[in-house]
Structures are given as structure tokens and as C-alpha cells.
Design an enzyme around this catalytic site. Structure first.
Site, short mmCIF file in Angstrom:
data_model
loop_
_atom_site.label_atom_id
_atom_site.label_comp_id
_atom_site.label_asym_id
_atom_site.label_seq_id
_atom_site.Cartn_x
_atom_site.Cartn_y
_atom_site.Cartn_z
N ARG A 76 0.88 -1.18 0.00
CA ARG A 76 0.00 0.00 0.00
C ARG A 76 0.91 1.22 0.00
NH1 ARG A 76 -5.45 1.22 3.40
NH2 ARG A 76 -6.13 -0.31 1.89
N HIS A 121 -7.42 0.20 -6.57
CA HIS A 121 -7.53 -0.66 -5.39
C HIS A 121 -8.08 -2.02 -5.86
CE1 HIS A 121 -7.70 -1.80 -1.31
NE2 HIS A 121 -8.64 -1.02 -0.84
N ASP A 164 -17.91 5.99 -1.47
CA ASP A 164 -16.62 6.01 -0.77
C ASP A 164 -16.45 7.43 -0.23
OD1 ASP A 164 -14.01 5.52 0.13
OD2 ASP A 164 -13.11 5.52 -1.87
N ARG A 198 -13.31 -9.33 1.79
CA ARG A 198 -11.92 -8.99 1.46
C ARG A 198 -11.02 -10.20 1.70
NH1 ARG A 198 -10.18 -3.78 1.44
NH2 ARG A 198 -8.31 -4.75 0.57
N CYS A 241 -16.63 0.70 0.42
CA CYS A 241 -15.38 -0.03 0.69
C CYS A 241 -14.96 0.10 2.15
CB CYS A 241 -14.28 0.48 -0.22
SG CYS A 241 -14.01 2.26 -0.09
N GLN A 295 -9.87 -4.65 -3.50
CA GLN A 295 -11.19 -4.20 -3.08
C GLN A 295 -12.23 -4.57 -4.14
OE1 GLN A 295 -12.13 -2.28 -0.13
NE2 GLN A 295 -14.08 -3.02 -0.90
N1 CP Z 1 -11.29 -0.75 2.24
C1 CP Z 1 -10.04 -0.75 2.68
O1 CP Z 1 -9.08 -0.94 1.94
O2 CP Z 1 -9.91 -0.54 4.01
P1 CP Z 1 -8.55 -0.28 4.80
O3 CP Z 1 -8.06 1.08 4.38
O4 CP Z 1 -8.93 -0.32 6.25
O5 CP Z 1 -7.56 -1.33 4.43
N1 NVA Z 2 -10.55 6.15 -1.58
C1 NVA Z 2 -10.15 5.76 -0.24
C2 NVA Z 2 -10.28 4.29 -0.08
C3 NVA Z 2 -9.88 3.75 1.26
C4 NVA Z 2 -10.01 2.26 1.34
C5 NVA Z 2 -8.72 6.21 0.00
O1 NVA Z 2 -7.88 6.07 -0.89
O2 NVA Z 2 -8.45 6.72 1.08
#
Ligand code: CP
Ligand code: NVA
Length: 312
Positions: free
Chosen positions: A101, A128, A221, A289, A261, A131
Site C-alpha cells: 500500500r 484498489h 466512498d 476482502r 469499501c 477491493q
Molecule cells: N477498504 C479498505 O481498503 O480498508 P482499509 O483502508 O482499512 O484497508
Molecule cells: N478512496 C479511499 C479508499 C480507502 C479504502 C482512500 O484512498 O483513502
């Protein structure tokens, strides 16, 4: 070497195989069966941003499959203590796979470019993918099949929207983005989807109520993603008419499911009333997930099991 940096790295057939694997493993887990499909495999978790779902679901998923994981935070000095090439090649000496990440998508692309170990994108500013696989699994569970369903994303044309638009094209779903001017999805990304999947049904609407009129699933989101905190106030204003609330749900068919998400900011992009309603699948979606990512891990690290056990 096979990676999952974006969903462009995987074929629609393999997405279906991953989903079928995930569903089989979910059913087996319900019966208390945790097959050791990745025995003694080691998964590194290289994270530059916070996470609950992605981190915990990968760590528990690999453990249930007989493997183990290690979390690598700031202290490993990725991009700081040594060259990216040295870092990645050394990582490849120890572990079988890495979930990453990162603050910028380029960093995950670079990690994969050395082909030192399979790289899974655990969220970047661009997309993502994991997801979206879990989201498709949730739609499949709810409707029996993804094909022909209409997913309407109400909100920012962000990383999550990008992966959803792509997986919809791969699985023959229609994707609509309802957003204010200036918050559309990246045009190059959409062009690439349409080039690879000429039958993709993707459109964008300004009017959220009109957009959800034929929705099978409404997805939202946060309005300001991680890294966009400074724009939060401006975005709250821009997205005020795009809250997923009772009013918007009244404009959608009664069978419409609600997805997010997570993490959500309750009272901003979605109300408590909708999040906690009978139409909401957000907790099941979050739980998926883990199952979906087990499918991804088995696809990357034990293809033979899929070949022998999954028929579409
Ligand atoms: N949806 C998602 O990726 O959640 P986190 O940021 O908690 O991993
Ligand atoms: N769009 C959000 C998703 C988090 C899972 C972000 O990038 O923060």
C-alpha cells in the site's frame, strides 16, 4: 512474473477463477475447514498508509491457508535506506509475495518492475484492485451473477471507482459514475478500459437521482481519500448533493443493494440510516476482502490447485 498491480494484469477468466476459489474457500471455512493451500509461504505487507481491512484480511487469510505474514512499516526504510532495486531483490530472497500500500502508484509499479517476487497492490492513489475483487464477489453472492448488473458509484472518481469500472467491464457489468464536474475518473484510465474491453458499458451522470434509477448496486466512498485531507472542506461542498441517504435510496429500485469499501464517514457520503439498513451489504463486503484475497493469493502462488479444483 505474474503481479497484481492493477486489474489489467489479470484476464477476465482468471478473475472468475479467483472469485470461484474465494467462494469455495468461504464455504469450506464455514464448515471449519482451513485447507493448507499455501503452507509455510510468507507474505510481506509493505504499508505506507493506514489500513484495517486490507492488512487484517491478508494477514488472517494467509494464516488460514497455512502460511504466515510479516508487517513492514516505516522502519524498513523503503526508498530511504537503500536503492529500490536492492530493497526489492533482498525482499525477494526471504518472502514469497508482497502486498504493498503506497502513497504513489509509481512506487508499486517500480516494486513489480524488478520481478523479484509477485507484487499485489493493496491500494494506491490510482486503484484498489483487491477491493474490487471482493466487491464483485459480494455482487455475485447477492445476485447469483455479476453479468448484466448495473453498479452506480455515487461520489469521487477515485482509486476505488477506477478498479470498479475496470472489473465491471471485465465481468460484463454496467458502471455509472455520478459525480459533480471536476471529480470524474481519469480519462486515460477509462480510455484504456475501453481499448481492452470494447464492449464496456461505462457512463457518467451529474444527477445522482437519475443515475440510480436502474441501479442494482449503489456504491460510495469517502469524498476525500487518504492524502487529500487538505481538500476535505472544499470536497464536502462539492459533493453535498451526492450523499447516499434515504432520499437517494427512494430514487432507486427497491431491490438495490448498498456497498461501501469502508472506512466510511457516517453523515458525510452515507447516512447511518442507509449504512445500517436492510439494503446495506457493507459488513459482508468487508468480510469478503479476506475470502477474495485468499483467491488472489492461491492464483499467484498455487495455480495448480486452481487448475485441479476450479471449473467455471
Ligand atoms: N477498504 C479498505 O481498503 O480498508 P482499509 O483502508 O482499512 O484497508
Ligand atoms: N478512496 C479511499 C479508499 C480507502 C479504502 C482512500 O484512498 O483513502
Amino acid at each position: 512474473m505474474q503481479h497484481l498491480v492493477t486489474l489489467f494484469d489479470i484476464s477476465p477468466t482468471d478473475v472468475r477463477r479467483v472469485l470461484a476459489t474465494a467462494l469455495v474457500l468461504k464455504q469450506r471455512l464455514k464448515k471449519g475447514d482451513r485447507p493448507a493451500l499455501l503452507e509455510r509461504r510468507v507474505l510481506a505487507m509493505l504499508f505506507e498508509k493506514p489500513s484495517l481491512r486490507t492488512r487484517v484480511s491478508f494477514e488472517t487469510g494467509i494464516a488460514q491457508l497455512g502460511g504466515t505474514s510479516l508487517f513492514l512499516g516505516e522502519d524498513v526504510g523503503w526508498g530511504k535506506r537503500e536503492s529500490p532495486s536492492d530493497f526489492t531483490q533482498v525482499l525477494g530472497q526471504f518472502v514469497d509475495c508482497v502486498v504493498c500500500r503506497a502513497k504513489s502508484h509509481d512506487r508499486v509499479e517500480q516494486l513489480a518492475s524488478f520481478d523479484a517476487l509477485p507484487v499485489i497492490n493493496g491500494l494506491t492513489d490510482v486503484c484498489h484492485p483487491c477491493q474490487a475483487v471482493a466487491d464483485a464477489m459480494t455482487v455475485q453472492e447477492k445476485f447469483g451473477d455479476c453479468a448484466g448488473k448495473h453498479l452506480v458509484f455515487v461520489g469521487d472518481g477515485n482509486n476505488v471507482a477506477n478498479s470498479l469500472a475496470l472489473i465491471c467491464a471485465m465481468l460484463d457489468m454496467r458502471f455509472t459514475l455520478a459525480c459533480p464536474d471536476g471529480y470524474e475518473m481519469n480519462a486515460d484510465w477509462i480510455r484504456r478500459i475501453v481499448k481492452e474491453y470494447p464492449n464496456a458499458k461505462i457512463d457518467r451522470q451529474v444527477d445522482a437521482k437519475a443515475a440510480v434509477a436502474n441501479a442494482d448496486a449503489i456504491y460510495t466512498d469517502v469524498w476525500a481519500s487518504m492524502g487529500q485531507e487538505a481538500e476535505a472542506a472544499e470536497r464536502r461542498e462539492a459533493f453535498a448533493a451526492y450523499q447516499v441517504n434515504g432520499d437517494l435510496m427512494a430514487a432507486a429500485p427497491s431491490h438495490t443493494r448498498v456497498l461501501h469499501c469502508l472506512p466510511a464517514i457516517r453523515g458525510e457520503e452515507i447516512t447511518d440510516e442507509v449504512m445500517d439498513s436492510e439494503q446495506s451489504d457493507v459488513i459482508q463486503q468487508a468480510g469478503n476482502r479476506m475470502h477474495a484475497q485468499k483467491g488472489v493469493l492461491v492464483w499467484l502462488l498455487n495455480q495448480a490447485w486452481i487448475d485441479q479444483n476450479i471449473t467455471l
